[in-house]
Design a protein around this motif. Structure first.
Motif, PDB file in Angstrom:
ATOM      1  N   ARG A 253     -21.155   6.116 -29.427  1.00 33.70           N
ATOM      2  CA  ARG A 253     -21.504   6.546 -30.782  1.00 33.70           C
ATOM      3  C   ARG A 253     -21.169   5.544 -31.884  1.00 33.70           C
ATOM      4  O   ARG A 253     -21.513   5.758 -33.040  1.00 33.70           O
ATOM      5  N   ASP A 254     -20.453   4.470 -31.537  1.00 35.09           N
ATOM      6  CA  ASP A 254     -20.172   3.459 -32.562  1.00 35.09           C
ATOM      7  C   ASP A 254     -19.897   2.126 -31.872  1.00 35.09           C
ATOM      8  O   ASP A 254     -19.816   2.039 -30.640  1.00 35.09           O
ATOM      9  N   GLU A 255     -19.729   1.083 -32.696  1.00 35.90           N
ATOM     10  CA  GLU A 255     -19.561  -0.252 -32.146  1.00 35.90           C
ATOM     11  C   GLU A 255     -18.286  -0.382 -31.332  1.00 35.90           C
ATOM     12  O   GLU A 255     -18.258  -1.077 -30.301  1.00 35.90           O
TER      13      GLU A 255
ATOM     14  N   ASP B  54     -23.729   7.934 -24.169  1.00 34.46           N
ATOM     15  CA  ASP B  54     -23.349   8.555 -25.441  1.00 34.46           C
ATOM     16  C   ASP B  54     -22.321   7.723 -26.214  1.00 34.46           C
ATOM     17  O   ASP B  54     -21.319   8.251 -26.708  1.00 34.46           O
TER      18      ASP B  54
ATOM     19  N   ALA C  41     -27.482  -3.029 -31.015  1.00 33.24           N
ATOM     20  CA  ALA C  41     -27.199  -1.622 -31.299  1.00 33.24           C
ATOM     21  C   ALA C  41     -27.517  -1.274 -32.742  1.00 33.24           C
ATOM     22  O   ALA C  41     -27.987  -0.173 -33.044  1.00 33.24           O
ATOM     23  N   ARG C  42     -27.264  -2.214 -33.648  1.00 31.09           N
ATOM     24  CA  ARG C  42     -27.538  -1.932 -35.053  1.00 31.09           C
ATOM     25  C   ARG C  42     -29.041  -1.773 -35.297  1.00 31.09           C
ATOM     26  O   ARG C  42     -29.458  -1.019 -36.175  1.00 31.09           O
TER      27      ARG C  42
ATOM     28  N   TYR D  32     -27.359   4.326 -33.056  1.00 31.14           N
ATOM     29  CA  TYR D  32     -26.511   5.116 -32.161  1.00 31.14           C
ATOM     30  C   TYR D  32     -27.007   6.571 -32.121  1.00 31.14           C
ATOM     31  O   TYR D  32     -27.696   7.006 -33.042  1.00 31.14           O
ATOM     32  N   PRO D  33     -26.638   7.346 -31.065  1.00 33.85           N
ATOM     33  CA  PRO D  33     -25.857   6.987 -29.876  1.00 33.85           C
ATOM     34  C   PRO D  33     -26.667   6.135 -28.896  1.00 33.85           C
ATOM     35  O   PRO D  33     -27.892   6.161 -28.894  1.00 33.85           O
ATOM     36  N   LEU D  34     -25.927   5.438 -27.996  1.00 30.69           N
ATOM     37  CA  LEU D  34     -26.524   4.460 -27.096  1.00 30.69           C
ATOM     38  C   LEU D  34     -26.084   4.676 -25.651  1.00 30.69           C
ATOM     39  O   LEU D  34     -25.096   5.371 -25.386  1.00 30.69           O
TER      40      LEU D  34
ATOM     41  N   LEU E  82     -18.902   0.925 -27.975  1.00 33.04           N
ATOM     42  CA  LEU E  82     -19.793   0.034 -27.246  1.00 33.04           C
ATOM     43  C   LEU E  82     -19.036  -1.166 -26.693  1.00 33.04           C
ATOM     44  O   LEU E  82     -19.190  -1.529 -25.521  1.00 33.04           O
TER      45      LEU E  82
END
Length: 700
Positions: free
Chosen positions: A554-556, A552, A526-527, A531-533, A559
């Motif tokens: 938006r952060d770890e 959607d 993801a990094r 994001y978004p993922l 996730l």
């Protein structure tokens, strides 16, 4: 004006569609110099009686031999004990014996020099045994119709090898249902038409629908070809034959099963639910220029319309009715089928005003308001005005015409003369005339039918027949596209990671993604992606329903939470971490390709996403296809306005969407190890097209 179907003398189908030996190979089926009926009977309750009786009607044209080992005679013709007892070779053998005697009869017939066998017998044989029988016959250079068929009729060559009545006419029928053929025959007779040829296919172990239709193309007396088919066998070859019929100017009217859920086939994707057997046949018919119809009645009405002196060149119809209600209902029935009832030119209205009662408004529909009852000649005057001056492509007369002489026999000659004048005017004007009337089997209607004017009993039938005749004139067969060779190495599975890599190699666009097995791997990926993922569980055909998609993120933290929940819900071993893609004014499509047992690869495009099956808005074409063909599929959807700019929204990039569908189809053609590929959704927007998910099914 569009002319009626032509009657070519010897049109041959394309070489790729030709049956072994071509149409001429079936000459002995339809017009042999000699026929032997094995299983002939004196008992009217047996098939052998009707086959023998029918065969004897052609004795003036060919030698007819009746075979029954028990002896007997029919209409003065003695039964011979065996085919070996015939005075000479016979070309066509009809087999109507118990199942256990079929093989021996065929061997005896081959020894006697037979080149064609019609096997009526059904039951008692396995599919393998039937195939062995067919191989025995074809290995000797002969042909087999059936087994389990009702026979064959050629009214032009006086060949009647079947049970039932077969009126003579211009329609050639190929059918896997004998009783349906009898129904069509009765409806044709009521419409003043009949058969040129009839072929009962039975189990199609040798002669199939494509063979029989190809023979009808080359048969000059056949002007319209009708077919009822349940088992299409080699669908691609049949499409080639249907295309050849279209190029020869002979309409093919096809009926097939497959509209019900029971006739569909389950699959591990949305595509399997959306690509039904009926929809596949419909796509094949569109590409070949044939009409797929729903019932025997619609088939007969359409055939009669296609046999009229001229076919409609456009959708404009002028209507004249005995009452305002009849005219209005006719206009509504025409509108249901996409036909229009436009206003009349002022000059035509002035002519009509002189024929109608005072105070009548001569519009379209024309309300005769008793003018026909007052003077039957007004029917002809009104028809003339509409046929020659209205600018309409067709004229529809609805009401009571043909019935007045029933109550007043003194008017028979007058009514017939009016009918004759209307038919002559229709022929001279080049416009189509169709008559809907509540009368039945009157002398005036007989005149109309003799002149080729369709006379139909219900207004909805008349409207549908007109619409189908117009539809046939506008169908354009798709040029054949050469099938590419397989691409090389087979893919190992149909999972998203594999299909994504395959389709990217064909030019499709996907968001950035990584494939992981743990939450830590997902976080690291993801990094890199940003994001978004979107997080997806792999190995699921319907991810959303199984809880295998999270949008959607938006952060770890979001996730990892989604990852834990998804693993618990699905137990999946692998996951995709993918960039969230949501361009403005985007529309979700579904695109798929499925390998049909008869027609091969069939491409599908439709409105996609989680509501794909709910909306059921799809269009099909045989694969491969061109970009123009794919674009046409998209524009044929009910929801196509969403793609072209709905309520002020910008149009999506149709070229990009079409290119993606074309590439998807090509990938399926070049990878025969796949029985199915699907992209859902294919996100199309003003700036392009991006695939958000893909799934494949390996053959077998």
């Amino acid at each position: 004006m569009t002319q009626t179907p032509s009657t070519p003398t010897a049109t041959r189908a394309a070489a790729s569609a030709a049956a072994p030996g071509g149409p001429a190979a079936l000459d002995l089926l339809f017009d042999p110099r000699s026929v032997a009926v094995v299983g002939a009977s004196e008992n009217p309750q047996k098939w052998g009686y009707w086959l023998a009786t029918g065969a004897l009607t052609g004795r003036g044209r060919r030698s007819v031999h009746l075979v029954n080992r028990r002896g007997g005679r029919l209409r003065g013709v003695p039964f011979l004990p065996s085919l070996g007892a015939l005075p000479g070779p016979t070309e066509h053998v009809v087999v109507a014996v118990p199942p256990g005697q079929v093989h021996g009869t065929v061997v005896e017939g081959l020894t006697a020099g037979a080149r064609c066998f019609t096997v009526i017998t059904s039951g008692g044989a396995t599919a393998d045994e039937e195939r062995e029988l067919a191989a025995l016959i074809t290995d000797h250079g002969a042909r087999l119709l059936g087994p389990n068929c009702m026979g064959v009729v050629d009214t032009c060559s006086e060949l009647r090898l079947s049970w039932g009545d077969f009126p003579t006419g211009d329609v050639g029928l190929v059918s896997q249902s004998g009783n349906l053929a009898l129904e069509i025959g009765r409806l044709l007779a009521r419409s003043g038409q009949g058969f040129s040829r009839f072929v009962s296919l039975g189990n199609q172990r040798d002669i199939d629908a494509a063979d029989a239709i190809e023979a009808l193309i080359a048969h000059e007396p056949t002007r319209v070809i009708a077919a009822y088919v349940e088992d299409f066998r080699d669908g691609r070859r049949l499409v080639g034959v249907l295309t050849a019929a279209r190029q020869a100017g002979k309409p093919v009217l096809l009926m097939a099963v497959g509209r019900s859920e029971a006739s569909g086939r389950a699959a591990a994707s949305h595509t399997g639910a959306l690509v039904t057997a009926r929809a596949t046949v419909a796509a094949a018919c569109r590409e070949a220029g044939a009409l797929l119809l729903d019932s025997a009645g619609e088939l007969v009405d359409t055939a009669v319309a296609l046999l009229s002196p001229a076919l409609p060149a456009g959708p404009k119809v002028a209507v004249a009715g005995d009452s305002g209600g009849q005219g209005a209902l006719a206009a509504d029935a025409l509108a249901v089928h996409g036909l229009t009832v436009p206003p009349l030119p002022p000059a035509v209205s002035d002519i009509l005003a002189a024929c109608l009662p005072p105070g009548s408004v001569p519009g379209n529909p024309v309300d005769l308001a008793g003018a026909g009852e007052a003077d039957l000649a007004n029917y002809a005057r009104v028809a003339d005005a509409l046929l020659f001056g209205s600018g309409a492509d067709a004229v529809l007369l609805t009401g009571y015409f043909g019935d007045y002489a029933t109550a007043n026999p003194a008017q028979v000659e007058h009514e017939c003369a009016v009918a004759r004048r209307m038919a002559e005017s229709a022929r001279a004007s080049g416009a189509t005339l169709v008559v809907h009337t509540m009368a039945r089997d009157t002398p005036a209607l007989a005149v109309l039918r003799e002149q080729g004017i369709p006379v139909l009993e219900r207004i909805e039938h008349a409207s549908a027949a007109l619409a189908n005749a117009l539809r046939w004139t506008t169908l354009v067969p798709r040029p054949a596209i050469e099938l590419p060779n397989p691409a090389g190495d087979a893919i190992p599975d149909g999972g998203y990671e594999t299909m994504r890599a395959l389709l990217r190699s064909y030019g499709l666009t996907f968001p950035k993604a990584a494939f992981v097995t743990t939450a830590d791997e997902a976080a690291r990926s993801a990094r890199r992606i940003g994001y978004p993922l979107v997080l997806k569980a792999m190995g699921l055909a319907h991810k959303t329903e199984a809880g295998g998609v999270a949008l959607d993120l938006r952060d770890e933290g979001a996730l990892r939470t989604a990852f834990a929940r998804m693993r618990s819900a699905t137990g999946a071993a692998g996951y995709a971490v993918e960039a969230m893609t949501r361009p403005p004014h985007a529309v979700e499509l579904i695109a798929g390709v499925r390998r049909d047992p008869a027609f091969g690869l069939v491409a599908m495009a439709g409105i996609g996403g989680t509501t794909a099956e709910l909306l059921g808005d799809t269009a099909l074409a045989l694969a491969p296809l061109t970009d123009d063909g794919a674009r046409g599929l998209l524009l044929s959807l009910r929801h196509a306005p969403l793609l072209t700019g709905w309520r002020g929204a910008p149009a999506v990039d149709l070229d990009a969407a079409a290119a993606a569908i074309t590439a998807l189809a090509r990938s399926a053609v070049e990878h025969p190890e796949l029985s199915e590929i699907e992209i859902n959704p294919l996100l199309v927007h003003p700036g392009g097209a991006v695939a958000l998910d893909a799934h494949g099914v390996l053959a077998g």
